[in-house]
Design a protein around this motif. Structure first.
Motif, mmCIF file in Angstrom:
data_model
loop_
_atom_site.group_PDB
_atom_site.id
_atom_site.type_symbol
_atom_site.label_atom_id
_atom_site.label_comp_id
_atom_site.label_asym_id
_atom_site.label_seq_id
_atom_site.Cartn_x
_atom_site.Cartn_y
_atom_site.Cartn_z
ATOM 1 N N LEU A 1 3.972 19.268 -10.170
ATOM 2 C CA LEU A 1 3.499 17.909 -10.426
ATOM 3 C C LEU A 1 2.815 17.301 -9.204
ATOM 4 N N ALA A 2 2.645 18.099 -8.154
ATOM 5 C CA ALA A 2 1.950 17.608 -6.970
ATOM 6 C C ALA A 2 0.540 17.195 -7.383
ATOM 7 N N GLY A 3 0.119 16.099 -6.876
ATOM 8 C CA GLY A 3 -1.216 15.616 -7.203
ATOM 9 C C GLY A 3 -1.240 14.556 -8.281
ATOM 10 N N LEU A 4 -0.199 14.522 -9.121
ATOM 11 C CA LEU A 4 -0.180 13.510 -10.181
ATOM 12 C C LEU A 4 -0.045 12.104 -9.607
ATOM 13 N N ASP A 5 0.710 11.963 -8.530
ATOM 14 C CA ASP A 5 0.843 10.648 -7.891
ATOM 15 C C ASP A 5 -0.516 10.136 -7.431
ATOM 16 N N ALA A 6 -1.281 11.002 -6.789
ATOM 17 C CA ALA A 6 -2.599 10.600 -6.292
ATOM 18 C C ALA A 6 -3.536 10.273 -7.448
ATOM 19 N N GLU A 7 -3.470 11.064 -8.497
ATOM 20 C CA GLU A 7 -4.313 10.808 -9.666
ATOM 21 C C GLU A 7 -3.945 9.480 -10.320
ATOM 22 N N ALA A 8 -2.650 9.222 -10.452
ATOM 23 C CA ALA A 8 -2.193 7.955 -11.031
ATOM 24 C C ALA A 8 -2.578 6.776 -10.141
ATOM 25 N N ALA A 9 -2.470 6.940 -8.837
ATOM 26 C CA ALA A 9 -2.843 5.865 -7.907
ATOM 27 C C ALA A 9 -4.335 5.566 -8.006
ATOM 28 N N GLY A 10 -5.140 6.586 -8.106
ATOM 29 C CA GLY A 10 -6.583 6.395 -8.263
ATOM 30 C C GLY A 10 -6.916 5.684 -9.549
ATOM 31 N N LEU A 11 -6.192 6.040 -10.598
ATOM 32 C CA LEU A 11 -6.387 5.395 -11.890
ATOM 33 C C LEU A 11 -5.997 3.919 -11.819
ATOM 34 N N CYS A 12 -4.890 3.626 -11.194
ATOM 35 C CA CYS A 12 -4.458 2.231 -11.038
ATOM 36 C C CYS A 12 -5.476 1.428 -10.244
ATOM 37 N N SER A 13 -6.018 2.037 -9.211
ATOM 38 C CA SER A 13 -7.026 1.371 -8.402
ATOM 39 C C SER A 13 -8.281 1.085 -9.220
ATOM 40 N N ALA A 14 -8.683 2.055 -10.025
ATOM 41 C CA ALA A 14 -9.873 1.871 -10.863
ATOM 42 C C ALA A 14 -9.663 0.742 -11.863
ATOM 43 N N VAL A 15 -8.490 0.681 -12.475
ATOM 44 C CA VAL A 15 -8.194 -0.385 -13.433
ATOM 45 C C VAL A 15 -8.178 -1.734 -12.717
ATOM 46 N N ALA A 16 -7.582 -1.785 -11.540
ATOM 47 C CA ALA A 16 -7.482 -3.039 -10.790
ATOM 48 C C ALA A 16 -8.851 -3.587 -10.392
ATOM 49 N N GLN A 17 -9.817 -2.719 -10.233
ATOM 50 C CA GLN A 17 -11.148 -3.147 -9.831
ATOM 51 C C GLN A 17 -11.992 -3.649 -10.999
ATOM 52 N N LEU A 18 -11.546 -3.393 -12.225
ATOM 53 C CA LEU A 18 -12.303 -3.838 -13.395
ATOM 54 C C LEU A 18 -12.115 -5.333 -13.621
ATOM 55 N N PRO A 19 -13.137 -5.995 -14.140
ATOM 56 C CA PRO A 19 -12.928 -7.380 -14.572
ATOM 57 C C PRO A 19 -11.873 -7.416 -15.674
ATOM 58 N N ARG A 20 -11.120 -8.487 -15.722
ATOM 59 C CA ARG A 20 -10.026 -8.598 -16.696
ATOM 60 C C ARG A 20 -10.503 -8.306 -18.123
ATOM 61 N N ALA A 21 -11.662 -8.812 -18.485
ATOM 62 C CA ALA A 21 -12.181 -8.608 -19.842
ATOM 63 C C ALA A 21 -12.460 -7.132 -20.130
ATOM 64 N N SER A 22 -12.789 -6.367 -19.114
ATOM 65 C CA SER A 22 -13.029 -4.934 -19.291
ATOM 66 C C SER A 22 -11.730 -4.133 -19.250
ATOM 67 N N ALA A 23 -10.770 -4.613 -18.472
ATOM 68 C CA ALA A 23 -9.510 -3.891 -18.321
ATOM 69 C C ALA A 23 -8.573 -4.111 -19.507
ATOM 70 N N GLN A 24 -8.587 -5.273 -20.081
ATOM 71 C CA GLN A 24 -7.641 -5.616 -21.159
ATOM 72 C C GLN A 24 -7.662 -4.609 -22.318
#
Length: 85
Positions: free
Chosen positions: A37-60
């Motif tokens: 499962l090595a690497g899943l943490d980094a992938e999940a963190a990148g995904l969270c970062s990408a979602v956080a950067q989206l405007p709320r209307a796009s992320a919802q």
């Protein structure tokens, strides 16, 4: 990101890809196979970062896919063997 795709669409594709990875890991663990499962943490963190950067209307609209991913992670955690003592 593919040309012409929105950041939200690319993020949704990344969510679905990670969901597929977690599903496969869960299936393998359920049959007694060991998974790395090595690497899943980094992938999940990148995904969270990408979602956080989206405007709320796009992320919802991504919320159902993220909730499904979270449930699958919980399911994987439930079938993982305990760490060695």
């Amino acid at each position: 990101m593919t040309q012409g795709s929105s950041p939200a669409a690319s993020t949704h594709a990344a969510i679905e890809a990670l969901h597929g990875t977690i599903l496969m890991a869960r299936a393998l663990v359920s049959t007694g196979r060991q998974v790395d499962l090595a690497g899943l943490d980094a992938e999940a963190a990148g995904l969270c970062s990408a979602v956080a950067q989206l405007p709320r209307a796009s992320a919802q609209p991504l919320r159902p896919a993220l909730e499904a991913l979270a449930r699958e992670v919980d399911g994987l955690a439930a079938v993982l063997p305990p760490p060695p003592s």
